[in-house]
Write a protein that holds these residues in place. Sequence first.
Motif, short mmCIF file in Angstrom:
data_model
loop_
_atom_site.label_atom_id
_atom_site.label_comp_id
_atom_site.label_asym_id
_atom_site.label_seq_id
_atom_site.Cartn_x
_atom_site.Cartn_y
_atom_site.Cartn_z
N ALA A 146 -4.63 8.55 -9.77
CA ALA A 146 -5.09 9.29 -8.69
C ALA A 146 -3.93 9.08 -7.34
CB ALA A 146 -6.18 9.33 -9.05
N ALA A 147 -3.68 7.59 -7.17
CA ALA A 147 -2.79 6.90 -6.83
C ALA A 147 -1.55 7.22 -6.01
CB ALA A 147 -3.49 5.46 -6.42
N GLY A 148 -1.06 7.44 -7.47
CA GLY A 148 -0.09 8.24 -7.56
C GLY A 148 0.80 7.74 -7.70
N SER B 146 -0.23 -1.87 -12.94
CA SER B 146 0.07 -2.95 -13.10
C SER B 146 -0.10 -3.08 -11.17
CB SER B 146 1.68 -3.47 -13.52
OG SER B 146 2.47 -2.56 -12.27
N TYR B 147 -0.12 -2.99 -10.02
CA TYR B 147 0.06 -2.54 -8.85
C TYR B 147 -1.23 -3.05 -8.30
CZ TYR B 147 0.46 -3.58 -3.71
OH TYR B 147 0.68 -4.35 -2.06
N LEU B 148 -2.71 -1.48 -8.95
CA LEU B 148 -3.88 -1.94 -8.73
C LEU B 148 -4.25 -2.92 -9.73
CD1 LEU B 148 -5.80 -0.28 -7.81
CD2 LEU B 148 -6.68 1.57 -9.82
N GLY B 149 -3.95 -3.32 -10.52
CA GLY B 149 -4.51 -4.99 -11.33
C GLY B 149 -4.01 -6.40 -10.37
N ARG B 150 -2.85 -5.86 -9.74
CA ARG B 150 -2.59 -7.03 -8.85
C ARG B 150 -3.65 -6.94 -8.15
NH1 ARG B 150 3.25 -7.03 -7.50
NH2 ARG B 150 2.36 -9.29 -6.42
N LEU B 151 -3.74 -5.75 -7.30
CA LEU B 151 -5.29 -5.92 -5.92
C LEU B 151 -6.33 -6.27 -6.65
CD1 LEU B 151 -3.88 -2.10 -4.88
CD2 LEU B 151 -3.82 -4.16 -3.42
N LEU B 152 -6.92 -5.41 -7.31
CA LEU B 152 -8.65 -6.55 -8.09
C LEU B 152 -7.60 -7.91 -8.52
CD1 LEU B 152 -8.46 -3.20 -10.27
CD2 LEU B 152 -9.94 -3.25 -8.16
N ARG B 153 -7.06 -7.85 -8.48
CA ARG B 153 -6.80 -10.11 -8.97
C ARG B 153 -6.56 -10.58 -7.69
NH1 ARG B 153 -4.09 -7.93 -13.20
NH2 ARG B 153 -1.55 -9.22 -11.95
N GLU C 98 -3.97 -10.76 -5.98
CA GLU C 98 -3.14 -10.64 -6.10
C GLU C 98 -1.89 -10.38 -4.75
OE1 GLU C 98 -1.41 -10.71 -9.83
OE2 GLU C 98 -2.58 -12.64 -10.81
N ALA C 99 -2.83 -9.17 -4.58
CA ALA C 99 -1.65 -8.63 -3.73
C ALA C 99 -3.16 -7.54 -3.04
CB ALA C 99 -1.08 -6.76 -4.23
N LYS C 100 -2.97 -8.04 -1.85
CA LYS C 100 -3.22 -7.31 -0.99
C LYS C 100 -3.19 -5.79 -0.08
CE LYS C 100 -6.69 -9.99 1.27
NZ LYS C 100 -6.95 -10.33 2.51
N THR C 101 -2.02 -5.60 0.54
CA THR C 101 -1.39 -4.06 1.02
C THR C 101 -1.20 -3.19 0.01
OG1 THR C 101 0.96 -5.60 1.81
CG2 THR C 101 -0.56 -5.85 2.88
N LEU C 102 -0.99 -2.32 0.70
CA LEU C 102 -0.21 -0.87 0.15
C LEU C 102 -0.36 0.00 0.97
CD1 LEU C 102 -3.01 1.20 -2.10
CD2 LEU C 102 -3.94 -1.16 -0.84
N GLU C 103 0.88 1.25 0.54
CA GLU C 103 1.34 2.19 1.43
C GLU C 103 -0.22 3.25 2.29
OE1 GLU C 103 4.31 2.07 2.99
OE2 GLU C 103 4.65 0.66 1.92
N THR C 104 0.04 3.70 2.97
CA THR C 104 -1.13 4.93 3.36
C THR C 104 -1.42 5.16 2.06
OG1 THR C 104 -0.58 4.80 5.41
CG2 THR C 104 -1.98 6.29 4.92
N GLU C 105 -0.97 6.87 2.24
CA GLU C 105 -0.67 7.26 1.06
C GLU C 105 -1.50 6.75 0.04
OE1 GLU C 105 -1.40 11.66 -0.21
OE2 GLU C 105 -0.02 10.75 2.05
#
Length: 88
Positions: free
Chosen positions: A26-28, A33-40, A42-49
Amino acid sequence: MELRDRKKLQRLMIVQDVSQRELAKAAGWKSHSYLGRLLRGEAKTLETEPALRIAYALRVGVEDLFLTKVDSSEYDSGQRHVNKKVAA
């Protein structure tokens, strides 16, 4: 944009029975894997879209999940530009 609370995102996914793969799609994103990093955390930022698409997919306001990240250097340079115009 910056994720406000990864646990809130996890709870919304559980309550709405949305998988990481479904939400990543849905995020495109091609991969989850990046969503997994957000959920853990390990990552906090993402593009606006993708942030807008995630909020839409979970039927919540984008401000409920994400903070808009403002670059202070851009703000400072904009302020000086405005101040120069006023002084002129």
